[in-house]
Design a protein around this motif. Structure first.
Motif, PDB file in Angstrom:
ATOM      1  N   ARG A   6     -48.018 -22.416  11.127  1.00 34.89           N
ATOM      2  CA  ARG A   6     -47.092 -21.897  11.688  1.00 34.89           C
ATOM      3  C   ARG A   6     -47.246 -22.453  13.794  1.00 34.89           C
ATOM      4  O   ARG A   6     -46.132 -22.702  13.913  1.00 34.89           O
ATOM      5  CB  ARG A   6     -46.599 -20.562  11.972  1.00 34.89           C
ATOM      6  N   ARG A   7     -48.195 -22.291  13.608  1.00 42.14           N
ATOM      7  CA  ARG A   7     -48.183 -23.193  14.714  1.00 42.14           C
ATOM      8  C   ARG A   7     -48.207 -24.822  14.443  1.00 42.14           C
ATOM      9  O   ARG A   7     -48.154 -25.264  16.034  1.00 42.14           O
ATOM     10  CB  ARG A   7     -49.891 -23.064  14.595  1.00 42.14           C
ATOM     11  N   GLY A   8     -48.273 -25.721  13.477  1.00 45.41           N
ATOM     12  CA  GLY A   8     -48.422 -26.629  13.849  1.00 45.41           C
ATOM     13  C   GLY A   8     -46.994 -27.405  14.559  1.00 45.41           C
ATOM     14  O   GLY A   8     -46.604 -27.895  14.977  1.00 45.41           O
ATOM     15  N   SER A   9     -45.947 -26.130  13.439  1.00 46.56           N
ATOM     16  CA  SER A   9     -44.588 -26.004  13.740  1.00 46.56           C
ATOM     17  C   SER A   9     -43.612 -25.770  15.207  1.00 46.56           C
ATOM     18  O   SER A   9     -43.759 -26.433  15.629  1.00 46.56           O
ATOM     19  CB  SER A   9     -44.102 -25.490  12.883  1.00 46.56           C
ATOM     20  N   SER A  10     -44.659 -24.847  15.609  1.00 46.90           N
ATOM     21  CA  SER A  10     -44.672 -24.831  16.900  1.00 46.90           C
ATOM     22  C   SER A  10     -44.636 -25.808  17.773  1.00 46.90           C
ATOM     23  O   SER A  10     -43.803 -25.241  18.929  1.00 46.90           O
ATOM     24  CB  SER A  10     -45.117 -23.256  17.349  1.00 46.90           C
ATOM     25  N   LYS A  14     -42.078 -28.106  20.436  1.00 43.81           N
ATOM     26  CA  LYS A  14     -42.546 -28.131  21.566  1.00 43.81           C
ATOM     27  C   LYS A  14     -42.334 -29.548  22.121  1.00 43.81           C
ATOM     28  O   LYS A  14     -41.553 -29.741  22.955  1.00 43.81           O
ATOM     29  CB  LYS A  14     -43.642 -27.492  22.167  1.00 43.81           C
ATOM     30  N   ARG A  15     -42.772 -30.010  21.350  1.00 45.78           N
ATOM     31  CA  ARG A  15     -43.257 -31.494  21.394  1.00 45.78           C
ATOM     32  C   ARG A  15     -41.931 -32.148  21.873  1.00 45.78           C
ATOM     33  O   ARG A  15     -41.447 -33.476  22.485  1.00 45.78           O
ATOM     34  CB  ARG A  15     -44.209 -32.212  20.664  1.00 45.78           C
ATOM     35  N   PHE A  16     -41.084 -32.817  20.571  1.00 45.85           N
ATOM     36  CA  PHE A  16     -40.046 -32.152  20.523  1.00 45.85           C
ATOM     37  C   PHE A  16     -39.045 -31.984  21.685  1.00 45.85           C
ATOM     38  O   PHE A  16     -38.110 -32.963  22.553  1.00 45.85           O
ATOM     39  CB  PHE A  16     -39.296 -32.142  19.328  1.00 45.85           C
ATOM     40  N   CYS A  17     -38.993 -30.673  22.367  1.00 45.95           N
ATOM     41  CA  CYS A  17     -38.264 -30.094  23.197  1.00 45.95           C
ATOM     42  C   CYS A  17     -38.284 -31.176  25.219  1.00 45.95           C
ATOM     43  O   CYS A  17     -37.847 -31.661  25.298  1.00 45.95           O
ATOM     44  CB  CYS A  17     -38.024 -28.770  23.333  1.00 45.95           C
ATOM     45  N   HIS A  97     -40.021 -42.190  17.129  1.00 45.27           N
ATOM     46  CA  HIS A  97     -40.847 -41.713  16.992  1.00 45.27           C
ATOM     47  C   HIS A  97     -41.439 -40.523  17.954  1.00 45.27           C
ATOM     48  O   HIS A  97     -42.302 -39.695  17.464  1.00 45.27           O
ATOM     49  CB  HIS A  97     -41.844 -42.726  16.345  1.00 45.27           C
ATOM     50  N   PRO A  98     -41.164 -41.157  19.007  1.00 49.66           N
ATOM     51  CA  PRO A  98     -42.222 -40.186  20.325  1.00 49.66           C
ATOM     52  C   PRO A  98     -41.703 -39.407  20.293  1.00 49.66           C
ATOM     53  O   PRO A  98     -42.276 -38.154  20.795  1.00 49.66           O
ATOM     54  CB  PRO A  98     -41.409 -40.904  21.705  1.00 49.66           C
ATOM     55  N   PHE A  99     -40.334 -37.911  19.467  1.00 52.05           N
ATOM     56  CA  PHE A  99     -39.917 -37.095  19.480  1.00 52.05           C
ATOM     57  C   PHE A  99     -41.225 -35.981  18.315  1.00 52.05           C
ATOM     58  O   PHE A  99     -41.067 -35.302  18.821  1.00 52.05           O
ATOM     59  CB  PHE A  99     -38.808 -37.325  19.389  1.00 52.05           C
ATOM     60  N   ILE A 100     -40.994 -37.169  17.420  1.00 51.66           N
ATOM     61  CA  ILE A 100     -42.160 -36.330  16.257  1.00 51.66           C
ATOM     62  C   ILE A 100     -43.477 -36.294  16.706  1.00 51.66           C
ATOM     63  O   ILE A 100     -44.599 -35.788  16.533  1.00 51.66           O
ATOM     64  CB  ILE A 100     -41.902 -36.739  15.042  1.00 51.66           C
ATOM     65  N   LEU A 101     -44.250 -37.918  16.854  1.00 52.65           N
ATOM     66  CA  LEU A 101     -45.949 -38.455  17.061  1.00 52.65           C
ATOM     67  C   LEU A 101     -45.892 -37.640  18.122  1.00 52.65           C
ATOM     68  O   LEU A 101     -45.613 -37.875  19.463  1.00 52.65           O
ATOM     69  CB  LEU A 101     -45.639 -39.563  16.284  1.00 52.65           C
ATOM     70  N   LYS A 102     -47.546 -37.823  18.380  1.00 57.56           N
ATOM     71  CA  LYS A 102     -48.157 -37.457  19.507  1.00 57.56           C
ATOM     72  C   LYS A 102     -48.681 -38.943  20.383  1.00 57.56           C
ATOM     73  O   LYS A 102     -48.450 -39.091  21.611  1.00 57.56           O
ATOM     74  CB  LYS A 102     -49.294 -36.790  19.380  1.00 57.56           C
ATOM     75  N   SER A 103     -48.221 -40.180  19.379  1.00 61.12           N
ATOM     76  CA  SER A 103     -49.231 -41.543  20.046  1.00 61.12           C
ATOM     77  C   SER A 103     -47.774 -42.152  20.266  1.00 61.12           C
ATOM     78  O   SER A 103     -46.870 -42.690  19.829  1.00 61.12           O
ATOM     79  CB  SER A 103     -49.344 -42.923  19.010  1.00 61.12           C
ATOM     80  N   LYS A 104     -47.443 -41.947  21.887  1.00 65.44           N
ATOM     81  CA  LYS A 104     -46.083 -42.121  22.873  1.00 65.44           C
ATOM     82  C   LYS A 104     -46.339 -43.201  23.319  1.00 65.44           C
ATOM     83  O   LYS A 104     -47.107 -42.813  24.228  1.00 65.44           O
ATOM     84  CB  LYS A 104     -45.673 -41.146  23.570  1.00 65.44           C
ATOM     85  N   LYS A 105     -45.698 -44.285  23.197  1.00 64.91           N
ATOM     86  CA  LYS A 105     -46.589 -45.759  24.082  1.00 64.91           C
ATOM     87  C   LYS A 105     -44.684 -45.892  24.663  1.00 64.91           C
ATOM     88  O   LYS A 105     -44.869 -47.003  25.758  1.00 64.91           O
ATOM     89  CB  LYS A 105     -46.898 -46.441  23.270  1.00 64.91           C
ATOM     90  N   ASN A 274     -50.751 -31.181  27.285  1.00 64.36           N
ATOM     91  CA  ASN A 274     -49.681 -29.752  27.437  1.00 64.36           C
ATOM     92  C   ASN A 274     -49.714 -30.612  29.378  1.00 64.36           C
ATOM     93  O   ASN A 274     -50.789 -31.254  29.599  1.00 64.36           O
ATOM     94  CB  ASN A 274     -49.852 -28.771  27.190  1.00 64.36           C
ATOM     95  N   GLY A 275     -48.330 -30.784  29.794  1.00 60.02           N
ATOM     96  CA  GLY A 275     -48.514 -31.005  31.063  1.00 60.02           C
ATOM     97  C   GLY A 275     -48.612 -30.373  32.062  1.00 60.02           C
ATOM     98  O   GLY A 275     -49.051 -29.365  31.481  1.00 60.02           O
ATOM     99  N   VAL A 276     -49.351 -31.065  33.222  1.00 57.34           N
ATOM    100  CA  VAL A 276     -50.537 -30.589  33.695  1.00 57.34           C
ATOM    101  C   VAL A 276     -50.592 -30.997  35.640  1.00 57.34           C
ATOM    102  O   VAL A 276     -50.160 -32.144  35.647  1.00 57.34           O
ATOM    103  CB  VAL A 276     -52.073 -30.101  33.369  1.00 57.34           C
ATOM    104  N   ASP A 277     -51.192 -30.304  36.323  1.00 59.35           N
ATOM    105  CA  ASP A 277     -50.883 -30.794  37.540  1.00 59.35           C
ATOM    106  C   ASP A 277     -51.538 -32.333  37.649  1.00 59.35           C
ATOM    107  O   ASP A 277     -52.924 -32.329  37.726  1.00 59.35           O
ATOM    108  CB  ASP A 277     -51.612 -30.361  38.555  1.00 59.35           C
ATOM    109  N   PRO A 278     -50.602 -33.557  37.784  1.00 60.98           N
ATOM    110  CA  PRO A 278     -51.519 -34.875  37.693  1.00 60.98           C
ATOM    111  C   PRO A 278     -52.847 -34.805  38.891  1.00 60.98           C
ATOM    112  O   PRO A 278     -53.433 -35.787  38.612  1.00 60.98           O
ATOM    113  CB  PRO A 278     -50.746 -35.865  38.756  1.00 60.98           C
TER     114      PRO A 278
END
Length: 305
Positions: A6-10, A14-17, A97-105, A274-278
């Motif tokens: 469930r945590r992985g799906s969540s 969130k990454r997809f959204c 693939h950036p919609f699903i995988l973490k390795s976003k280039k 997750n997003g934070v202050d740069p």
């Protein structure tokens, strides 16, 4: 186990959204380029259909590739199309693939703006070339005696503007240079620059070479059509790549400076990317001494110690 799933799906949701929000913002800024690229694909289809009207069947020209490569025959001509379809689908899925995988280039919208720019430039040169000189098609349906070697003249303007998907497989006259090789080489070149797997890059070039041989062996193009595509597409991509703005790099990740004032929840967000202050992201080098909460290095070493 169910809790971890469930945590992985969540996290995946969130990454997809988050990616959807980012890509929609880029789409709002660049939709004109995407629309222009799609319209140019339609115009290229009309041009290929138009040259079919004026195509005149005749004996196949003398060709070195035809002497060296055995003819696949009509019953095995699907092999070339199968390889091309696999390349097209694989590249299309990779751009998302950036919609699903973490390795976003890459950003999906920006990469397709770039790909369409390459395709349009190559196809513009292609249309000029095959309208300059019409060669007798070597494909089976373009030879003398075939009923579809020449299209009957249109009876209405609407018929001219309508593209029949059947014509993609059974077009004649649009030879120099190969459209299949344009798409294949643009996809391989794009992945070679923005992809991350060395094995896939090498495999992509191997597939492009095999695709070239299959196109000739299936008699869909002359050897010159494939050879011209190889150096023209590479030159066009090389020149345009220097002119187009470079894609933002998403691979640079700096380690967060976690201060004592942060809550446990904020530190958890940092560790999960997750997003934070740069302003909270600073490069951290390994040095002797301590780093205080303000990021200032304090040297504890003294002379004679």
């Amino acid at each position: 186990m169910t809790l971890y799933i469930r945590r992985g799906s969540s996290k995946l949701w969130k990454r997809f959204c988050s990616e959807i929000t980012t890509e929609f913002g880029l789409l709002a800024e660049n939709w004109k380029y995407l629309l222009a690229g799609i319209i140019c694909q339609y115009i290229h289809g009309l041009a290929a259909k138009g040259v079919h009207y004026i195509h005149r069947p005749g004996p196949a020209l003398q060709d070195l590739g035809f002497f060296l490569l055995p003819e696949l025959g009509q019953e095995r001509s699907y092999i070339s199309e199968t390889v091309f379809t696999s390349v097209f689908v694989s590249f299309f899925l990779w751009t998302f693939h950036p919609f699903i995988l973490k390795s976003k280039k890459i950003y999906t919208v920006l990469i397709w703006c770039r790909v369409l720019a390459f395709l349009v430039a190559c196809q513009f040169l292609r249309v000029i070339t095959f309208y300059s000189t019409q060669l007798p098609g070597p494909n089976y349906h373009c030879r003398e005696g075939s009923k579809v070697s020449t299209l009957p003249w249109p009876k209405s303007p609407l018929e001219v503007l309508k593209i029949n998907p059947h014509g993609v497989m059974y077009g004649c006259g649009d030879l120099i240079f190969s459209s299949h090789m344009i798409f294949t080489l643009v996809f391989v070149l794009t992945y070679h620059k923005y992809g991350t797997k060395r094995f896939i890059k090498l495999f992509g070039w191997l597939i492009a070479f095999v695709q070239s041989l299959l196109i000739i062996a299936s008699r869909k193009h002359y050897t010159v059509d494939v050879v011209v595509a190889w150096y023209t597409v590479n030159l066009v991509v090389f020149c345009l790549d220097k002119k187009l703005p470079e894609l933002p790099d998403r691979t640079t990740v700096l380690l967060p400076v976690i201060s004592k004032e942060r809550t446990k929840e904020e530190n958890h967000k940092l560790l999960n990317g997750n997003g934070v202050d740069p302003a909270d992201w600073r490069p951290r080098a390994q040095v002797n001494g301590k780093i205080d909460s303000n990021g200032v290095h304090t040297d504890n070493s003294m002379n004679g110690a």
